[in-house]
Design an enzyme around this catalytic site. Structure first.
Site, short mmCIF file in Angstrom:
data_model
loop_
_atom_site.label_atom_id
_atom_site.label_comp_id
_atom_site.label_asym_id
_atom_site.label_seq_id
_atom_site.Cartn_x
_atom_site.Cartn_y
_atom_site.Cartn_z
N LYS A 163 38.41 37.79 44.72
CA LYS A 163 39.03 38.83 45.55
C LYS A 163 40.53 38.57 45.65
O LYS A 163 41.04 37.52 45.29
CB LYS A 163 38.44 38.83 46.97
CG LYS A 163 36.95 39.02 47.04
CD LYS A 163 36.51 40.39 46.60
CE LYS A 163 34.99 40.47 46.58
NZ LYS A 163 34.49 41.60 45.86
N SER A 173 34.19 44.87 41.26
CA SER A 173 35.00 44.94 42.48
C SER A 173 36.49 44.70 42.28
O SER A 173 37.28 44.98 43.17
CB SER A 173 34.46 43.97 43.53
OG SER A 173 34.77 42.64 43.19
#
Length: 174
Positions: A76, A36
Site C-alpha cells: 500500500k 489494489s
C-alpha cells in the site's frame, strides 16, 4: 591445481554468502498480489524492497508483513505517519492530511469511492503507526477498514523501490 580449486570454491562460497546476506538483510524481492495498486503495480509484478533502517514517509509504497486481522503481506501507499491527521471526503474523492489536500494525480487510479469506512474522520494517526491506502481505491482493503486499520511501523517490511519483473515493466515506483 588443487590450490586453485580451493581458491575458486572459497570465492564462490564467499560470494554466495554475501548475496544471501544482501537479499535477506538489505534488499528483498516481493510479489504483488491483486489489483489494489493499479495502475502503478500489477498483479504478478515483482518489486525490490529496501528495508535496512527504513522509516516510512508519506507517499512511499510499502510492504506490510501482516495486520491484526490479515495474515498475508499487503502492499500500500503511506498517506500519513504518526501525529498527522487524515480526513477523507468520500463524495468528492479527496484525501486531506493536516488540512492540506493531497495531490495524488501521479499515482491514483480513481478517487475515494463512497464505500463505507469503519472509522470516523478526521482521525489522528497514533505515534509509531501509519495510515495506508491502495492506489486503486475502489477495490483496496486498506486503513479505511478495521481489517487493516492503522499499521504499526514494526510491521513494515520495507519500501518498494523498483519493479524488477516482468522485464517490460522494469523501473522505479512512483
Amino acid at each position: 591445481m588443487v590450490t586453485h580449486c580451493y581458491e575458486w570454491m572459497e570465492a564462490l562460497i564467499s560470494s554466495l554468502i554475501a548475496v544471501m546476506l544482501l537479499f535477506t538483510v538489505l534488499l528483498r524481492v516481493v510479489n504483488v498480489s491483486g489489483p489494489s495498486m493499479l495502475p502503478n503495480l500489477h498483479n504478478g509484478d515483482h518489486v525490490l524492497l529496501t528495508s535496512y533502517f527504513y522509516q516510512p514517509q508519506p507517499g512511499d509504497v510499502v510492504v506490510i508483513m501482516h495486520t491484526a486481522k490479515l495474515a498475508d503481506p499487503i502492499i500500500k501507499r503511506v498517506i500519513a505517519t504518526g501525529g498527522q491527521t487524515v480526513d477523507i471526503d468520500f463524495k468528492a474523492g479527496r484525501v486531506y492530511v493536516d488540512g492540506n489536500l493531497l495531490d495524488e494525480s501521479d499515482y491514483i487510479r480513481n478517487g475515494i469511492t463512497t464505500q463505507p469506512s469503519d472509522y470516523t474522520y478526521p482521525l489522528t494517526v497514533p505515534e509509531g503507526y501509519i495510515f495506508v491506502l491502495g492506489d486503486n481505491r475502489a477495490v483496496s482493503n486498506d486503513s479505511r477498514s478495521d481489517e487493516v486499520g492503522m499499521i504499526d511501523e514494526r510491521y513494515v517490511l520495507g519500501k518498494a523501490e523498483i519493479i524488477v519483473f516482468p522485464f517490460n515493466r522494469f523501473g522505479t515506483i512512483t
